[in-house]
Structures are given as structure tokens and as C-alpha cells.
Design a protein around this motif. Structure first.
Motif, PDB file in Angstrom:
ATOM      1  N   ASN A  70       0.830  -1.203   0.000  1.00 41.78           N
ATOM      2  CA  ASN A  70       0.000   0.000   0.000  1.00 41.78           C
ATOM      3  C   ASN A  70       0.865   1.253   0.000  1.00 41.78           C
ATOM      4  OD1 ASN A  70      -2.408  -1.406  -0.041  1.00 41.78           O
ATOM      5  ND2 ASN A  70      -2.607  -1.411   2.185  1.00 41.78           N
ATOM      6  N   ARG A  71       1.942   1.246   0.777  1.00 41.65           N
ATOM      7  CA  ARG A  71       2.813   2.416   0.854  1.00 41.65           C
ATOM      8  C   ARG A  71       3.568   2.628  -0.454  1.00 41.65           C
ATOM      9  NH1 ARG A  71       2.394   6.766   4.074  1.00 41.65           N
ATOM     10  NH2 ARG A  71       3.258   6.039   6.019  1.00 41.65           N
TER      11      ARG A  71
ATOM     12  N   GLU B 266       1.156   4.233  -2.718  1.00 43.63           N
ATOM     13  CA  GLU B 266       0.945   5.625  -2.306  1.00 43.63           C
ATOM     14  C   GLU B 266       2.107   6.512  -2.761  1.00 43.63           C
ATOM     15  OE1 GLU B 266      -0.574   7.873   1.728  1.00 43.63           O
ATOM     16  OE2 GLU B 266       0.615   6.055   1.950  1.00 43.63           O
TER      17      GLU B 266
ATOM     18  N   THR C  84       2.139   6.958  -6.508  1.00 43.56           N
ATOM     19  CA  THR C  84       1.088   7.894  -6.911  1.00 43.56           C
ATOM     20  C   THR C  84       1.586   9.330  -6.800  1.00 43.56           C
ATOM     21  OG1 THR C  84      -0.666   6.362  -6.267  1.00 43.56           O
ATOM     22  CG2 THR C  84      -1.264   8.688  -6.419  1.00 43.56           C
ATOM     23  N   TRP C  85       2.316   9.640  -5.731  1.00 42.58           N
ATOM     24  CA  TRP C  85       2.891  10.981  -5.583  1.00 42.58           C
ATOM     25  C   TRP C  85       4.001  11.221  -6.596  1.00 42.58           C
ATOM     26  CZ3 TRP C  85       0.223  14.604  -3.683  1.00 42.58           C
ATOM     27  CH2 TRP C  85      -0.655  14.387  -2.628  1.00 42.58           C
TER      28      TRP C  85
ATOM     29  N   LEU D  79       3.717  12.717   3.598  1.00 41.40           N
ATOM     30  CA  LEU D  79       3.370  11.486   4.320  1.00 41.40           C
ATOM     31  C   LEU D  79       3.877  11.458   5.755  1.00 41.40           C
ATOM     32  CD1 LEU D  79       3.980   8.839   1.505  1.00 41.40           C
ATOM     33  CD2 LEU D  79       1.836   9.969   2.163  1.00 41.40           C
TER      34      LEU D  79
END
Length: 75
Positions: free
Chosen positions: A15-16, A19, A22-23, A37
Motif C-alpha cells: 500500500n505504501r 501511495e 502515486t505521488w 506522508l
């Protein structure tokens, strides 16, 4: 020398990692992502490196492209 290419199908990004990628896709630097984050710059780079390894990528941009193709992250 033969080079094995890893398929992008069935990626198992954390998940990280998703994330962070995505950034990255939004054009953020590792430092900017760390501020967003609330984690260290080093940790961001470790997540990027993990995603690059799992996608068989050489650059962070390539990792984003492969994650997008595999629908691991939204475009």
C-alpha cells in the motif's frame, strides 16, 4: 548475457509503495513526498526502490508507468 524480464502483471506492491508511486506520478520529489506522508526522505526512497525492484524498472518514471499499466495505481 540473457536478462530476465519480469512481467508487470500480478504486481504485489505494498500500500505504501502504491501511495509513494502515486505521488511520484504527480511529479513530487522524494523530499516533498516525505513531507506529505510524514516519513523520512530515506524511507520514501526505500519504498520507491522496492517498487522499482518489483516492477523490474530502472527508473522511478518507468516504475510509475508499469504500475499504471498493471492498474496498481490510478492515472
Amino acid at each position: 548475457m540473457l536478462v530476465a524480464h519480469r512481467s508487470t502483471k500480478g504486481l504485489t506492491l505494498s500500500n505504501r509503495e502504491r501511495e509513494v508511486l502515486t505521488w511520484v506520478a504527480e511529479g513530487k520529489t522524494a523530499w516533498e513526498i516525505s513531507q506529505i506522508l510524514g516519513i523520512s526522505n530515506s524511507t520514501v526512497n526505500k519504498h520507491i526502490a522496492g517498487a522499482m525492484r518489483k516492477t523490474g524498472s530502472v527508473t522511478r518514471t518507468q516504475a510509475v508507468a508499469k504500475a499504471l499499466t498493471a492498474m496498481e495505481i490510478a492515472g
